[in-house]
Design an enzyme around this catalytic site. Sequence first.
Site, PDB file in Angstrom:
ATOM      1  N   ASP A   1      -2.498   7.108 -10.241  1.00 27.76           N
ATOM      2  CA  ASP A   1      -2.424   5.983  -9.484  1.00 27.76           C
ATOM      3  C   ASP A   1      -0.651   6.026  -8.902  1.00 27.76           C
ATOM      4  OD1 ASP A   1      -2.822   3.215  -8.513  1.00 27.76           O
ATOM      5  OD2 ASP A   1      -1.173   2.527 -10.168  1.00 27.76           O
TER       6      ASP A   1
ATOM      7  N   THR B   1      -1.983   2.960  -2.772  1.00 31.28           N
ATOM      8  CA  THR B   1      -0.589   2.804  -3.085  1.00 31.28           C
ATOM      9  C   THR B   1      -0.377   4.712  -2.898  1.00 31.28           C
ATOM     10  OG1 THR B   1      -0.994   3.352  -5.221  1.00 31.28           O
ATOM     11  CG2 THR B   1      -0.280   1.286  -4.653  1.00 31.28           C
ATOM     12  N   THR B   2      -0.858   5.200  -2.712  1.00 34.67           N
ATOM     13  CA  THR B   2      -0.711   7.029  -2.646  1.00 34.67           C
ATOM     14  C   THR B   2      -0.540   7.099  -1.246  1.00 34.67           C
ATOM     15  OG1 THR B   2      -1.635   7.500  -4.533  1.00 34.67           O
ATOM     16  CG2 THR B   2      -1.344   9.246  -3.135  1.00 34.67           C
TER      17      THR B   2
ATOM     18  N   ASP C   1      -7.455  -1.908 -10.254  1.00 35.67           N
ATOM     19  CA  ASP C   1      -7.686  -1.488  -8.574  1.00 35.67           C
ATOM     20  C   ASP C   1      -8.930  -1.982  -7.945  1.00 35.67           C
ATOM     21  OD1 ASP C   1      -5.030  -0.571  -8.860  1.00 35.67           O
ATOM     22  OD2 ASP C   1      -5.489   1.540  -8.453  1.00 35.67           O
TER      23      ASP C   1
END
Length: 558
Positions: free
Chosen positions: A71, A104-105, A409
Site C-alpha cells: 500500500d 495512493t501508489t 481500501d
Amino acid sequence: VVSTQSTGSSSCLLKMPSSIVDGELNSGQEVRDQHVIAAVSIANILKTSLGPIGLDKMLVDDIGEVTISNDGATILALLDVEHPAAKMLVELAHLQDQEVGDGTTSVVLVAAELLKRANELVKQKIHPTSIISGYRLAATEAAKYIKQNLALKVDNLDRNSLMNIAKTSLSSKILGKNSDFFSDLAVNAILRVRVSDEPNKPARYPLNAINILKAPGQDSKASTYVEGFALNCTIAAQGMPKFIKGAKIACLDFNLQKAKMKQGVQVLIKDPSKLEAVRDRELDIVKERIEMILKAGANVVLTTKGIDDLCLKYFVEAGAMAVRRVSNSDITRIAEATGAQVLMTLANLEGEESFEPTSLGTCDLVAQEPIGDNELILFRGCKTSRTASIILRGPNSYMLEEMERSLHDSLCAIKRALESGNVVPGGGAVESALSIYLENFATTLGSREQLAIAQFAESLLVIPKQLAVNAALDSTDLVAKLRAYHNAAQTDSTKKQYAQYGLDLKNGKLVDNIEAGVLEPMISKVKSIQFATEAAITILRIDQTIKLNPKAEPQRSH
C-alpha cells in the site's frame, strides 16, 4: 526575504539583497534537478508494487518492527524521508488515502512523471509559468472528459457491480487470491451501515461504524462477518449474565475500585475504634456509585479502567454485565452507536455525585458469543446507527495488519462508488483514453501550453506501462495497442465501445473492462489526477532553496 542573526561561526556567508544569510543557497536548474531526483527516487520505491501483480515491500524500523505491505500510503508513512520535495509526495499519498482511500501508489507515480517531464521542458527554455498553466488546463480538461465520456452513471449499483469494485481494489493486495470471499464481506459490511437521514439527500456510509478485529490463527478464509459491533473483551466475572435483551448501556471512563486517598492526603485518627469506620467508608463510596448507576436502569456497564473483585460482586448480585479495560476508541464508537455518553466523573454542577438515565445508551441485544477461538461481546440493534464487524483470521500479525489495510481500501472504494454514483473502467483504460484526448486537445492550442499538455498526456501513460512491466509483459506492445483502441474509440463513431478497453494482465491482452468487471470509482481517478497535478505544480514553482546553518551552542566552562 530571509534574515537571521549571524552567529560568528566559520560557515560561508552569502550576501543577498537586504540581508545576510548564514547558510547555503541553491537556485535555478540545480534546485529543479534535485527535486526531480528526489521525486523519482520516491516513485521508484513504489512503482514495482503497482497493480494486481505488484510486489510487496518489507520495512524494518529502528527498533526492529517489521511491516510488509504494498500500500503506497503505508510504505511512504513508514519511510523516514528528509528531502522537502520528497516529503510533499509523502503528504500527497496521505491526502489521497484520506480523501479516496485507494490509488495512493498511482498518484505518486503520476506526480513524479509530471515533474520529470516538466523539468525537461524547462531545460528547453520554456518558462515554468507556461508549464504550470498548461498542466492546470490539462487537469481540468481531463476531469471534464472523464465525467462526460468515460464515467458510467449508476444510480442504483447492484450487488454484482459493488463486488466487482471491491475485487478490483483487492486484486492488487494480499487478499487478491481470495477476492471473491473478502469482497462479499466488504459489500455486506458497507450495505449494513447505510445511513439515510433525509429522503432528498444521498445516503451516507460511515466507515467508523465498521469494526475490524484481528484474531491470529487459522486460514484467512475463516474470517467472519458479524451484524453488530464486536468488542474484543469478555465479561469481568463468571457469575454475570452472558445475554441481555433490551440493554441499557453505561459508558464510564473512571475506575470502579475501592476509593483510596490521593497522594499526600493524610487522615490522623486519635481514636483507634474509628479506624474501621474510615475503612468502611472507603468501601461505601464506590458501592454508592455502583448503586447509583444500577438504579438509573443500567444493566451493561463498560469502563476503560479497572473494576476490582469487591465491586464485581455488586454487579453479579444485580444481574448486570460489566466489562473492564475497554479501549478508548471502542467505547467512543459504542457510545456513538447506542446514544450513550462517556462519563469521566459522576460529579454534577452542584458538586454532588449523580447519574442521569439520559446518559444511558440503548441496544436490542448484548451477548457474549464464541467466534473462532475467542469469545467476543456483540452489540446488536444499536439505537442511533447500524453497525457491522469483520473478524479477520490469519497465520501471523504481519499478514493480519496487511489484510486490514487491504480490506479498508476496498471498503473506501465501495463507499466512494456508492456516494458518487459513477464508476470508470480500470486496467489503464482511463489513462490511455485521456492520453489520446489530451494529445488531440493540445494540437488545437496555438500557445506554449501546447507542449505542456502534450507532456501531461504522455505522463499519464506511466500507469498502463508500469502495470504491464509488473506483470512481466511487453509494455511497449500492449500500450501501443491500447492507444490504438482508444484512438479508434474517439475518432470512429462505430467503435465507441473501445473506450472501455483496458489491460488484462493475467492473459496479456486487451479486454472490455466493464464486461470483465474491472471497475473503479470515478472520484478516485479524478482526485488522483488533480492531486498529482497540484503536487507537481507546487514543486515546480520552487526555484530557490535556502538552508540555514544550525546555530552554534555557546560552550559553557565547567
